[in-house]
Structure formats: structure tokens, C-alpha cells
Design an enzyme around this catalytic site. Structure first.
Site, PDB file in Angstrom:
ATOM      1  CG  HIS A  58       9.037  16.895 -26.852  1.00  0.00           C
ATOM      2  ND1 HIS A  58       9.250  15.545 -26.686  1.00  0.00           N
ATOM      3  CD2 HIS A  58      10.059  17.511 -26.205  1.00  0.00           C
ATOM      4  CE1 HIS A  58      10.361  15.368 -25.988  1.00  0.00           C
ATOM      5  NE2 HIS A  58      10.867  16.543 -25.677  1.00  0.00           N
ATOM      6  CG  ASP A  60      11.095  18.212 -22.438  1.00  0.00           C
ATOM      7  OD1 ASP A  60      11.540  17.154 -22.898  1.00  0.00           O
ATOM      8  OD2 ASP A  60      11.189  19.315 -23.018  1.00  0.00           O
ATOM      9  CG  ASP A 182      14.169  16.666 -27.239  1.00  0.00           C
ATOM     10  OD1 ASP A 182      14.948  17.180 -28.070  1.00  0.00           O
ATOM     11  OD2 ASP A 182      13.914  17.199 -26.150  1.00  0.00           O
ATOM     12  CG  HIS A 434      14.733  13.661 -23.263  1.00  0.00           C
ATOM     13  ND1 HIS A 434      13.499  13.093 -23.493  1.00  0.00           N
ATOM     14  CD2 HIS A 434      14.603  14.949 -23.581  1.00  0.00           C
ATOM     15  CE1 HIS A 434      12.676  14.016 -23.947  1.00  0.00           C
ATOM     16  NE2 HIS A 434      13.317  15.165 -24.012  1.00  0.00           N
TER      17      HIS A 434
END
Ligand SMILES: [Zn+2]
Length: 1012
Positions: A58, A60, A182, A434
Site C-alpha cells: 500500500h 501512499d 485504506d 486519501h
């Protein structure tokens, strides 16, 4: 530790829904072979529990570090993350062992890595993708937030990422599964958009802890989400899988270099350190327990986490061993568990083949709480300045893309150099991440996001100048004034003569008040025909007088107004008059043709709004309050932070009991200036002709010298019997009905549509995202407030409505960002607008839909000094231009007009009303358009309809079919495409790739251009 299945030695049969009640007759079996891409899926065991391991990372796109710091692995002491190394390592690990699989998501990183690879590596990666060993999930530029995002920007960012995949890998690379593991809560509109993009399903990681426990018990972790109340099912139906353990691996089975506490799998019976038996027992235990919450003989385990797989070999060698030992054990002792490398699409295909009926969900997943008192509702409002900059940038990007389409290729290369929309498009896509638009990044990362937007603006400003020069026939030194919201514009402040070009990105004419700071004197404003227009030239601002005039701009076009100083003498200056406070019933009014607003002279607060035409009167009290947030040294289990809203007391404190007021009245505008405190002020404004009341608030820097963090709200209290209901938009599109109490239990202030809530936070737990509007109604009157950026909002009492405008906090909320939301810099002082509409219920939608459209895509004001050269010898100056030969009807929004290829454009048309929403003007009816000869600068020679993100033709697109427990609906057939007759149903968006031919001198063919 026990391994239930293993100990029993019994193979398990009769999977699926056996033993549980089926609602209705079993649905028909899906027919035909699997879609082509699923032929690469791994073999499963039909009579066993198949555990699909999903190796994933994941990544970001900015959070504790900037995008570039994460990509290159700079400043790993802040947060360990190096995406370049992750991708290098994963690709080499996949090539080393053919059974391994991997999921990748964020195209902002992958496309960057891809362009740095050799041809040989690219070829090898293509092969991995073709074989299904590297699968893309989601495939957006980023994994966007769902609470603070506008649907237009979501569609843009998904289109950008999916286009990269389609161009690079063709259909092999097209993601089938959306992967939002997420984001902090999930919007219904996001699910609707994903369905319209052609996704077969979505997997989510975060949901309310109470909802999760209940769904686990009821085995409703997998469901069908009906994500639109307007679109014909199953158009917006999306199969939704809720992951068991967010997106983390099971405890003790984390084999990344950042997982310090978990041991590698030894698997050497001769080693005294061998731990294989213990770990495998544990794995089987976890799998069997997890299976109890799911309905088929398949479950998934997410084997990865934040920035995992920098040393992919470490993860994969442990997983190799796990698979080998579990499956060998199974054969040896009859354990019913089979474990395999898999992907989200392959897991989803097994669920589909199970052919069950699934529960149907029609609400959304907001607000999100990960425990008692832990509501992630603060980020709806965090970093309001960045949220506004993003919204303004969405506006400017659409202007930029439209001009690139209308004037191409003269927009890209022209007298001002080279410009394009690509950089702003990418920056805007990054902002949807996000941790970006949410305000949940560190300050240095938020600054980097703003820097990216600014760089994108620069390229677009060049494009805008090139395009305006081309379309107007004259080379002006065009400039925009980004600080007009605080009355700063160097060109108008220093010039005696200048031009104001106003570009309108809507497909309808707009009238707009233009307000500019000018030097002292009297000014004359002329419209494109040379007629003087009414203007006020002596509105005072802090340092310069302001000029105000009403402009009218044609659809998808511009009008150029000229402004000249006719006298050095100042005409009569309108100075806001101080109004002294009076006790008792003394009142003060401002009004125009449509609205009257009344103020209480004792408090200085707004006390009533009247719609003069509809004869509606609504008493109200509007003022500012703040919630007390935690302070340093205080012992609290949870504090407010960038993510979480946790007020110390449920009752907010007033910023002030009264406001000092000044009154300003001119022929074009009436204003009441309210001063609540040294850090909170508001101007309540009515322009001539305006059908809404404008509340321009200014808040900040919020003082924290008293050691209290503060979360500031604007609150409207009205005597409306709203029966516990209020309404908020979902990403700026469809409206969701919110309820703060159950009807049957008076006084119960908390409600969720699908479970009995045990409410721990009466304020924070009733906050919802507001992207463009919130409203309340008593069934007759409706009070709507439009916002100019995303904010959190609620209605905590009947007749009350509040929006959080700013927050400043002294503590971190312990969700990873590791920094309190202090915003010491330019984000500390924020100005914004709430537009207030009072309507009868039946006509309210027409008001707020059309006004929201005008606010999101506002006209772009561009200034130029007078006295310029012609674009080329013989060019004719055009002071007015329209890109459309006829306006589109009010129910149709031109969502996208952009360059797609050298001879192609991307076009999206949207019906912007919901089914049954407008009863007054019939704006909720289907509408049919003729696209032939619609645009004035190009002709459409060929039209192809695509899915929403333009990565597959609509005619050949097909999605897996799912059976909700309310009954199966067949997928409607796609009618043949006729450019002369394009019908839009309520809330429908249709996407087209149009082959076009640009006309040499567009203006000589159409419209009624006005010449200088
Ligand atoms: Zn994340």
C-alpha cells in the site's frame, strides 16, 4: 493454538449457503466460459477451504513524506518507504518463481517507475501482466479519498491512471477490481462511479467497528451495494467485499523488513529453531476462524502493508514455504485448507461462481469509527485552505482542458510558449489521494501538494493565453489574479485602462458579478458591444477601492469587457456605516428583487430570510461556535487530530454573544459586515439579481494561547420541524438522507440505517461529509447551504444545521501522521463562502443543482492591459465567443471536454438531476441531445461511446453479474449510438471519444461574434 480442520481429519463438504435459509428461488447459473483474463487464475480445490494469499503493497502518494521522498526512499528516518525499490524487488521476485503473484494499485508511482525501465524489463513486465502474475487493482493515479473529493475530480484521476494502463498493457492490464483498502469511510457515489467504470467489484479495508462485528456474525462481509437511487439497476450495483483484517496480514505472519517482531518461517526439521509447526497451526487457526464470517469456500488474506515488499524476496520466500507446508500437511493429514497465491480478480471470480444471493446495501459507510469515541470525522474539514485550493484548481483544470480542446493545437504552442493541461491534471490526481485532500498529511507534504498544483497552474496559464489569443484574434498580456478572494490584483490596481476577459466553462450562458480592486477614480465599463454596463466603482476594501459590474458570458466561451478610468476624482464612495447596537426589537434589512435578509440589532446576527417571490419567511439565528479540543498534558484516551473529531464537551461555545456590524448599500450590492471577534468575521451579501444569500466568512488564525485546540463551526438554527432528518450530498452528486434519531424512539439522537448503533459520540458520531451541499426541510420549506469546498456537517437538533469551517489542534490523534494540525503558515487564515437558498421543497433542487454547478465551474476572470497586437496580420478581434452553436438544456452538465489524442476529444455529458427530484420545471425528466453541429470550433466526424473512465468501448464492456437478495435485474442492452439523438436518464453520465476536425477560423462559421 489449535487447527480445527486439521485436528478433525475430516474433509469439509457442502460449502456455500448449505444450512442457511435462502431467500427466494436460487438464481440462474452464470452462463458461458470465464472472461479471458480469468483463464490465468490459479487452480483451486472445490471441496476445500481455499485461502487466497494476496501479496500487495500500500503505497501512499504522500503522507508523512512527500511523493518524491516515498518514491526514491529519501528521509527513511521519517517513515520507511521506497517505492522504486519495491517495484524493482517485486518484479525480480515474480520472475524468479512462476507461481508467485502480486497486486499493484497506484499509477502515480508505477507509471513513473515504468518510464525509468529498460526495454527488456518492460517486456518482462508485460509478460507478467499477460500471465496474470502481476495484476493491477483499482488502477487510478492514486487510491482516492471518498469523503472530501468531488466526483468530477475522482473521474479525472481514475481516467488518468486507467489510461496509462490501457496504453501500456492493453486489455491485459485493465483492472477488474477496485481496491479501496485504506480510505477512511466509503461513499455511495464512489461505488456508483466504480460500477459505471466497469469494475466487477470492490474490496474495502475500513468500516465502523460495530458494523464490522455485526456483519461478521451475520456473514454479511460480502454484499451487493446499490449505489444510486436514480440509475436503473444493475448499472450502479457493485459487489463489495469487506476484508477481514483491513489490509494487513494476520498477526505473527508479517514477513516484511519493517515487521520487526515476526519470525521468518524456518521449515527445517533439523534446526533447533524450526517454528513451522507452530506457525502453520496458527495460520490454519486464523483461516478457519476467518472463514466463519464468510460464505463460500474461499477467503482472502492480504499479505502486505504500507510500503511493504522493499525486500520482496523476504515476503515471497516465507509465503512459498507457507504454501508448500500447508498444502503438504493437508495431503498428509487431511486438513481441509488449501492455500494459494492469488489476486483480487481471481478471488472475486470464485465468489461469482459460487452463485449465491447477497444482501443488498443502499446507504454508505460514513462515518467511520475504529473504536468507541474514535470517529474519523475531523478530516472532512482539516486543512480548509488546501481543500479550497484543490476545488479552485478543479475549476481551472476544466477551463484549461476545454480551451485545449476548443483551440487545439494553437492552445499548446503559441505566442506565449508551450502550455498544456497535463501537469495540472497529474497534480490534481495526486491531490485526490486519501492523505492529500483529506488534510491528513504532514505540513511539509501539504506544502508539497500545493506546490504541485501551482506548477500545474503555470502550464495552464500559458495554454489559456495561447487559446484566448487564438480565439480572440489579439495578443494580450493575459494574466489571472489568483488572490482576488482577498481583493489583490496588481494589474487592475495600477492601470487606468484594462480589459477583463471572462471565460465561462458551462454549456449555458451565465451572468456574474465581477469585483476587482482598482486605483482611485471613476471608471467606465463597456461590454463586448461597446455599451456601458452598470457598475459601482467605489466599493471600499482594506486598501483599494473595488469596482463591481455585472458580466454576461456565453456558453463555453468568453466575453471581453473594457474598463477605463474616466475621471481621477473619486465618485461618491460607499463606506460601510457602523450600526450601533440597540436592545429590544430593532432590526436591519438588506434586500434585492428576490430576497430580504433581516438582522437583529441587539446581537448583530442574521435573524430571518425571506423569499419575496415565493413569499416564504424563515426566522433563523446564524452564528459561529467552537468545540473545545484536547490540550497538551490533559489525560485523554483520544484527542482530536487531523483525522479524528473528538470534542471535549458536546456543547460548542459561542465565538461571541454579539457581532459589531456595518452596513453597505449600493445600487448593485447590499452587505452587512459582521465582526464576531479578532479572528472571526463575516460579510452577508446580496448582489442585484442574485437568488441566494451569500455568507462570506473569514476565520483565523485560530488562537490557541489558552491551550485549547478549537474546531470552529457556522451554525444555523431555525424553527423547522425536521423530524431528525437532514440531507448531504455524496461527492457533489446524489443526495443521501441522514437521520440523527430513530422515529420510534423520541429523544434517541443516533441512527444508522443497517444496525442499531451504540453511540459514543453524540456530536462527532453524527458528522457527515458535505462536498457541495447540506439541507434540511419540514416538508414545505427547504433551507440549503452550498459550500465552496468539502466540510464536515450535521444537524444535531431539529431545525439546526452546522458546518465545520476550520480547526486548529494541539495534539496528534495517533493515526500515523505524528504531527498536530497546527497550520502555522498560510493555511491558518481562511476565507470561504456559504450560499444559502430558501425554497419551497418542490423547486429546491432546481435552485441548488444549478447554483452548485455554477460554483464548481465558475467563470475564469483573466485580465489584460489594453493596446495589444493582432494574433496575426489580418486577424479580426473577437470580443465575444462561444464554443457551442446552441446551449445545452439546464438538466445537462458538460462534465468533460478535453483533448484525448491528436485528432480526438473526450466528451462527457451528465444529467445533473436525480429521479423525481424536481417537480417544478420538469428537470428530472430524461433529456435528448443532438451532438451534430453542436461545437463551433470543430466537427465531430466519428463518435464512440465508452465506459465512464474511457478505457473500454461501452458496447463490448461486460461486468460479472451478481444476485442481490431482492432479486436479479438483467443488464440493460446498449442501444445503437446515434449522435443526433443522445438520451440521458436522470443522473446518467455518458462518455464519448470523438474524432474531430478543427475548423481553421471557427468564428467565421457560427454564432454571432461581436467584433471590436
Ligand atoms: Zn493509505
Amino acid at each position: 493454538m489449535t487447527a480445527l480442520g486439521r485436528a478433525s481429519g475430516v474433509r469439509v463438504g457442502g460449502w456455500g449457503d448449505a444450512g442457511r435459509a435462502m431467500r427466494g428461488p436460487p438464481p440462474p447459473l452464470p452462463s458461458g466460459p470465464p472472461p479471458l483474463h480469468l483463464f490465468t487464475c490459479p487452480t483451486v480445490q472445490p471441496d476445500m477451504l481455499n485461502v487466497h494469499l494476496l501479496p500487495h503493497t500500500h503505497d501512499d502518494v504522500g503522507w508523512v513524506k512527500t511523493v518524491d521522498q516515498y518514491y526514491y526512499g529519501v528521509q527513511n528516518e521519517l517513515h520507511h518507504g521506497a517505492v522504486k525499490n519495491i517495484l524493482d524487488s517485486v518484479i525480480s521476485a515474480l520472475r524468479a518463481e512462476p507461481s508467485r503473484r502480486f497486486v499493484y494499485v497506484e499509477m502515480a508511482f508505477f507509471s513513473r517507475w515504468w518510464h525509468q525501465q529498460t526495454n527488456a524489463t518492460q517486456q518482462a513486465v508485460r509478460e507478467l501482466v499477460r500471465q496474470g502474475r502481476l495484476e493491477f487493482a483499482n488502477g487510478g493515479w492514486v487510491m482516492n479519498d471518498e469523503a472530501a473529493t468531488h466526483y468530477g475530480a475522482i473521474v479525472d484521476q481514475m481516467t488518468l491512471g486507467l489510461r496509462f494502463l490501457q496504453d501500456t498493457f492493453g486489455d491485459d492490464g485493465r483492472p477488474r477490481v477496485a481496491w479501496h483498502i485504506d480510505p477512511f469511510g466509503h461513499s455511495r457515489e464512489q461505488a456508483s462511479l466504480f460500477a459505471q467504470m466497469g469494475f466487477d467489484g470492490i474490496f474495502l479495508g475500513r468500516m465502523d467497528y460495530q458494523d464490522r462485528e455485526l456483519r461478521k456474525k451475520k456473514r454479511e462481509m460480502e454484499l451487493v451495494w446499490r449505489a444510486s437511487a436514480s440509475l436503473q439497476p444493475p448499472t450502479a450495483d457493485l459487489f463489495t467485499g469487506l476484508l477481514s483484517n483491513a489490509y494487513d496480514p494476520p498477526k505473527h505472519l508479517c514477513w516484511d523488513l519493517v515487521c520487526d517482531h515476526d519470525s521468518s518461517m524456518v521449515g527445517d526439521p533439523f534446526s533447533p529453531e524450526d517454528n513451522a509447526d507452530v506457525l502453520i497451526d496458527h495460520f490454519l487457526d486464523v483461516a478457519t476462524k476467518q472463514w466463519q464470517s464468510y460464505r463460500t469456500n474461499h477467503i482472502v488474506m492480504t499479505m502486505g502493508g504500507d510500503f511493504h515488499y522493499e525486500n520482496a524476496h523476504m515476503w515471497f520466500s516465507n509465503l512459498d514455504k507457507l504454501i508448500q507446508l500447508v498444502n503438504a500437511e493437508q495431503q498428509a493429514s487431511g486438513s481441509p485448507v488449501h492455500v494459494l497465491y492469488s489476486t483480487p480478480a481471481c478471488y472475486l471470480w470464485e465468489l461469482n461462481k459460487a452463485n449465491l444471493t447477497w444482501s443488498l446495501k443502499e446507504d454508505d459507510f460514513f462515518p467511520y469509527a475504529d473504536g468507541p469515541h474514535q470517529f474519523w470525522t475531523g478530516y472532512f474539514s482539516s486543512r480548509p485552505a488546501l481543500k479550497r485550493y484543490e476545488r479552485v484548481s478543479y475549476n481551472f483544470l476544466q477551463v484549461c482542458k476545454q480551451l485545449e480542446a476548443l483551440a487545439a493545437p494553437a492552445a499548446n504552442v503559441g505566442p506565449y510558449g508551450s502550455g498544456d493541461s497535463a501537469l495540472l491534471e497529474e497534480a490534481m490526481a495526486v491531490l485526490q489521494h486519501h492523505d492529500a485532500i483529506t488534510g491528513t498529511s504532514r505540513q511539509l507534504v501539504a506544502d508539497d501538494y500545493a506546490r504541485r498544483l501551482a506548477a500545474g497552474w503555470g502550464r495552464c496559464e500559458v495554454l489559456l493565453s495561447n487559446a484566448l489569443a487564438r480565439l480572440s484574434g489579439s495578443q494580450e498580456a493575459f494574466s489571472i489574479c489568483p488572490e482576488l478572494n482577498i481583493s489583490v490584483c496588481p494589474l487592475s490596481q495600477t492601470s487606468a485602462r484594462f480589459q477583463v476577459a471572462i471565460y465561462n466553462p458551462l454549456a449555458r450562458k451565465v451572468d456574474r458579478m465581477v469585483r476587482l480592486p482598482v486605483s482611485a477614480g471613476a471608471f467606465l465599463v463597456k461590454d463586448p458591444s461597446g455599451h456601458a454596463v452598470p457598475s459601482d466603482d467605489s466599493l471600499p476594501s482594506s486598501s483599494f477601492p473595488e469596482l463591481l459590474f455585472s458580466a454576461s458570458v456565453p456558453a463555453l466561451g468568453f466575453s471581453i469587457y473594457s474598463v477605463s478610468r474616466v475621471s481621477l476624482r473619486r465618485s461618491k464612495t460607499h463606506i460601510p456605516q457602523p450600526i450601533s447596537q440597540k436592545p429590544g426589537s430593532a432590526v436591519l434589512n438588506i434586500k434585492n428583487e428576490h430576497i430580504r435578509a433581516t438582522f437583529n440589532l441587539e446581537t448583530g446576527f442574521l435573524m430571518q430570510i425571506e423569499d419575496l417571490e415565493q413569499k416564504l419567511v424563515l426566522p433563523m439565528n446564524q452564528s459561529f461556535f467552537w468545540y473545545k479540543a484536547g490540550t497538551v498534558g490533559q489525560k485523554i484516551s483520544q484527542s482530536s487530530g487531523a483525522y479524528i473529531f473528538k470534542p471535549q464537551q458536546q456543547k460548542p461555545l459561542p465565538v461571541s454573544d454579539s457581532a459589531q456590524i456595518h452596513l453597505l448599500k449600493t445600487p448593485l450590492v447590499q452587505e452587512v459586515h459582521q465582526n464576531f471577534s479578532a479572528w472571526c468575521a463575516q460579510v452577508v451579501r446580496l448582489y442585484r439579481g442574485q437568488r441566494h444569500l451569500e455568507l462570506e466568512w473569514t476565520v483565523g488564525p485560530i488562537p490557541v494561547g489558552d491551550k485549547w485546540g478549537k474546531e470552529v463551526i457556522s451554525r444555523f438554527d431555525m424553527p423547522l420541524d425536521t423530524k431528525g432528518y437532514f440531507y448531504t450530498d455524496s461527492n457533489g452528486r446524489e443526495i443521501l438522507k441522514r437521520r440523527k434519531k430513530r422515529e420510534s424512539r423520541v429523544g434517541e439522537r443516533n441512527y444508522r440505517p443497517t444496525w442499531n448503533l451504540n453511540q459514543t459520540e453524540p456530536v462527532a458520531g453524527n458528522y457527515y461529509p458535505v462536498n457541495t451541499r447540506i439541507y434540511i426541510t419540514d416538508g414545505k420549506k427547504q433551507l440549503t447551504v452550498l459550500t465552496d469546498r468539502s466540510q464536515g456537517g450535521s444537524s444535531l437538533q431539529d431545525g439546526s444545521l452546522e458546518l465545520m469551517v476550520h480547526r486548529r489542534l494541539l495534539l496528534d490523534d495517533n493515526r500515523g501522521v505524528g504531527e498536530p494540525l497546527l497550520e502555522e503558515g498560510s493555511g491558518s487564515w481562511v476565507r470561504g463562502r456559504h450560499l444559502v437558498l430558501l425554497d419551497a421543497v418542490g423547486t429546491a433542487a432546481a435552485g441548488h443543482r444549478l447554483l452548485a454547478e455554477k460554483e464548481v465551474l465558475a467563470p475564469q476572470v483573466v485580465l489584460a492591459p489594453s493596446g495589444s497586437a493582432l494574433y496575426h496580420p489580418g486577424a479580426t478581434r473577437q470580443l465575444q465567443f462561444s464554443g457551442l452553436r446552441r446551449e445545452l438544456p439546464p438538466s445537462v452538465h458538460l462534465l468533460t471536454l478535453a483533448r484525448w489524442g491528436p485528432q480526438t476529444l473526450l466528451l462527457r455529458l451528465e444529467h445533473q438531476f436525480a429521479r423525481g427530484e424536481d417537480s417544478g420545471r420538469n428537470l428530472s425528466s430524461p433529456v435528448t441531445l443532438n451532438l451534430q453541429n453542436l461545437f463551433s470550433t470543430f466537427t465531430i466526424t466519428r463518435l464512440q461511446e465508452t465506459t465512464l473512465a474511457a478505457n473500454q468501448p461501452r458496447a463490448s464492456a461486460s461486468r460479472l453479474q451478481w444476485n442481490p437478495d431482492t432479486g436479479t435485474t438483467p443488464t440493460p442492452t446498449v442501444p445503437p449510438l446515434d449522435p443526433a439523438s443522445i438520451t440521458l436518464q436522470p443522473m446518467e453520465i455518458r462518455t464519448f471519444v470523438a474524432s474531430v476536425q478543427w475548423e481553421e477560423f471557427a468564428w467565421s462559421h457560427g454564432g454571432d461574434p461581436v467584433q471590436a
